[in-house]
Enzyme design. Sequence first.
Site, PDB file in Angstrom:
ATOM      1  N   HIS A   1       0.724  -1.290  -0.165  1.00 38.84           N
ATOM      2  CA  HIS A   1       0.201   0.077   0.025  1.00 38.84           C
ATOM      3  C   HIS A   1       0.808   1.268  -0.067  1.00 38.84           C
ATOM      4  CE1 HIS A   1       0.419  -0.286   4.442  1.00 38.84           C
ATOM      5  NE2 HIS A   1       0.474   1.058   4.496  1.00 38.84           N
TER       6      HIS A   1
ATOM      7  N   ASP B   1       0.056  -7.660   1.589  1.00 40.30           N
ATOM      8  CA  ASP B   1       0.496  -6.415   1.479  1.00 40.30           C
ATOM      9  C   ASP B   1       1.904  -6.109   1.533  1.00 40.30           C
ATOM     10  OD1 ASP B   1       0.151  -3.719   1.579  1.00 40.30           O
ATOM     11  OD2 ASP B   1      -0.282  -3.276   3.753  1.00 40.30           O
TER      12      ASP B   1
ATOM     13  N   GLY C   1       3.429   6.656   7.743  1.00 40.73           N
ATOM     14  CA  GLY C   1       4.869   6.522   7.413  1.00 40.73           C
ATOM     15  C   GLY C   1       5.792   5.617   8.082  1.00 40.73           C
ATOM     16  N   ASN C   2       5.251   4.859   8.984  1.00 42.31           N
ATOM     17  CA  ASN C   2       5.990   3.788   9.611  1.00 42.31           C
ATOM     18  C   ASN C   2       5.904   2.428   8.671  1.00 42.31           C
ATOM     19  OD1 ASN C   2       5.699   4.603  12.898  1.00 42.31           O
ATOM     20  ND2 ASN C   2       7.628   3.568  12.260  1.00 42.31           N
ATOM     21  N   SER C   3       4.816   2.508   7.907  1.00 41.70           N
ATOM     22  CA  SER C   3       4.430   1.352   7.170  1.00 41.70           C
ATOM     23  C   SER C   3       5.397   0.979   6.241  1.00 41.70           C
ATOM     24  CB  SER C   3       3.245   1.612   6.161  1.00 41.70           C
ATOM     25  OG  SER C   3       2.007   1.736   6.945  1.00 41.70           O
TER      26      SER C   3
ATOM     27  N   LEU D   1      -4.632 -24.943  -0.918  1.00 46.18           N
ATOM     28  CA  LEU D   1      -5.150 -26.171  -0.461  1.00 46.18           C
ATOM     29  C   LEU D   1      -6.624 -26.342  -1.097  1.00 46.18           C
ATOM     30  CD1 LEU D   1      -5.138 -28.204   1.933  1.00 46.18           C
ATOM     31  CD2 LEU D   1      -6.328 -26.286   3.308  1.00 46.18           C
ATOM     32  N   GLY D   2      -7.352 -25.512  -1.562  1.00 44.33           N
ATOM     33  CA  GLY D   2      -8.528 -25.696  -2.324  1.00 44.33           C
ATOM     34  C   GLY D   2      -9.696 -25.935  -1.515  1.00 44.33           C
ATOM     35  N   VAL D   3      -9.748 -25.001  -0.462  1.00 45.99           N
ATOM     36  CA  VAL D   3     -11.117 -25.050   0.658  1.00 45.99           C
ATOM     37  C   VAL D   3     -11.402 -23.705   0.841  1.00 45.99           C
ATOM     38  CG1 VAL D   3     -10.505 -27.309   1.407  1.00 45.99           C
ATOM     39  CG2 VAL D   3      -9.799 -25.103   2.489  1.00 45.99           C
TER      40      VAL D   3
ATOM     41  N   ILE E   1     -12.890 -21.902   4.381  1.00 51.48           N
ATOM     42  CA  ILE E   1     -12.583 -22.323   5.806  1.00 51.48           C
ATOM     43  C   ILE E   1     -12.643 -21.226   6.702  1.00 51.48           C
ATOM     44  CG2 ILE E   1     -10.897 -24.125   5.524  1.00 51.48           C
ATOM     45  CD1 ILE E   1      -8.507 -21.927   5.824  1.00 51.48           C
TER      46      ILE E   1
END
Length: 381
Positions: free
Chosen positions: A128, A158, A233-235, A290-292, A294
């Site tokens: 971001h 992210d 700004g920390n991101s 995994l194909g689920v 959940i």
Amino acid sequence: MHFRSHLLSALLGGLVAAALVVYVMGSTEQEPVARLTTANGETAERYRSDAPVARTAPLPPLPAAAIDLRLAARRTTPAVVHVDARVIGRDRATVKALFGREENSGTTGGEGSGVIYSADGYIVTNYHVIQAADRVMVTTSDRRRYTATVVGTEPKSDLAVLKIEADSLPFLELADSDEAEPGQWVLAVGSPLGLTSTVTAGIVSAKGRSLSILRDADAIESFIQTDAAVNPGNSGGPLVDAEGRLLGINTAIASKTGRFQGYSFAIPINLVQRIVDDIITYGSFRRALLGVEISTLTESDIKRLGLRGRSEGVLVDAVFPGAAAALGGLRVNDLIVAVDGRAIRDLPELTEIIGRARPGDRLELGIVRNNKRRDVPIDLQ
């Protein structure tokens, strides 16, 4: 005669008393229970005492050693960069909504932080921070400026990887985020509110947090929660442990004001490393599936399925035909309670483990089906 008898009695009494004194004194010359050697080579002997010890009020506890995070800060700061993402010629309202900044020069964009990942110029930051940017500038701690190339991104976690043309750059040793525990000291380093090379301290508050801030249904959210002060700004900057090892990438805060209110969140480094290494090697993250569908187990699920002695785990809501889960025999309403022997409490824990796996890896899922525990091997696709 009487005088002699009294004198003899006195002499005998004195001899007996002297003998007793010699015996008592001799009895204190005990053999040592143990001989100890200190770090500088000196020896000390420990003796057993049979004498009763007078006990009064409990002694006050010894003061804990002071926590000194200066070394961690010195190690970390040179590996942290300021990231300036600029957008030129876009719709100003849209870009301002994305980045939260608009300048009089006609350039819009945002600011964040990053951490040098390798000596040859790879840098990790948040997706971001550089989202939709036309130009990304990086400033190192010694104020050198570079134009950065975006190597690849993974919006579902992210993360983004940048590259600058430099070598022999300082970078951080990686910690093991699986070993992080609530209560341990951490530092957040970055450029909050435009203040470069800012260091704040706190502790790990919790692990495996999901904030539902990433929009994709299959996003990977399993944050380390801390109380280290983190602000805009920390991101993209590093979260490090007390030894200055990279523990995570600071990503978000929980706040009603847009400023720090005691809760900050970082992507654990074990997940970051898996994704970033793929981006550097292949240009994108090769995610195992995994194909689920959940979800975390709820009270209503427990009642509906009649589960006994179970309050934690991840429930299988749907299995996609032909996917790894279907081929491995996983079924709807199976409760996943472990992966490779590691207990699974909720959805963020499981999504992080799957996110760190590679296509073709085999995972041993511990499940509960009809109140019976069993293991199901799954070969991820």
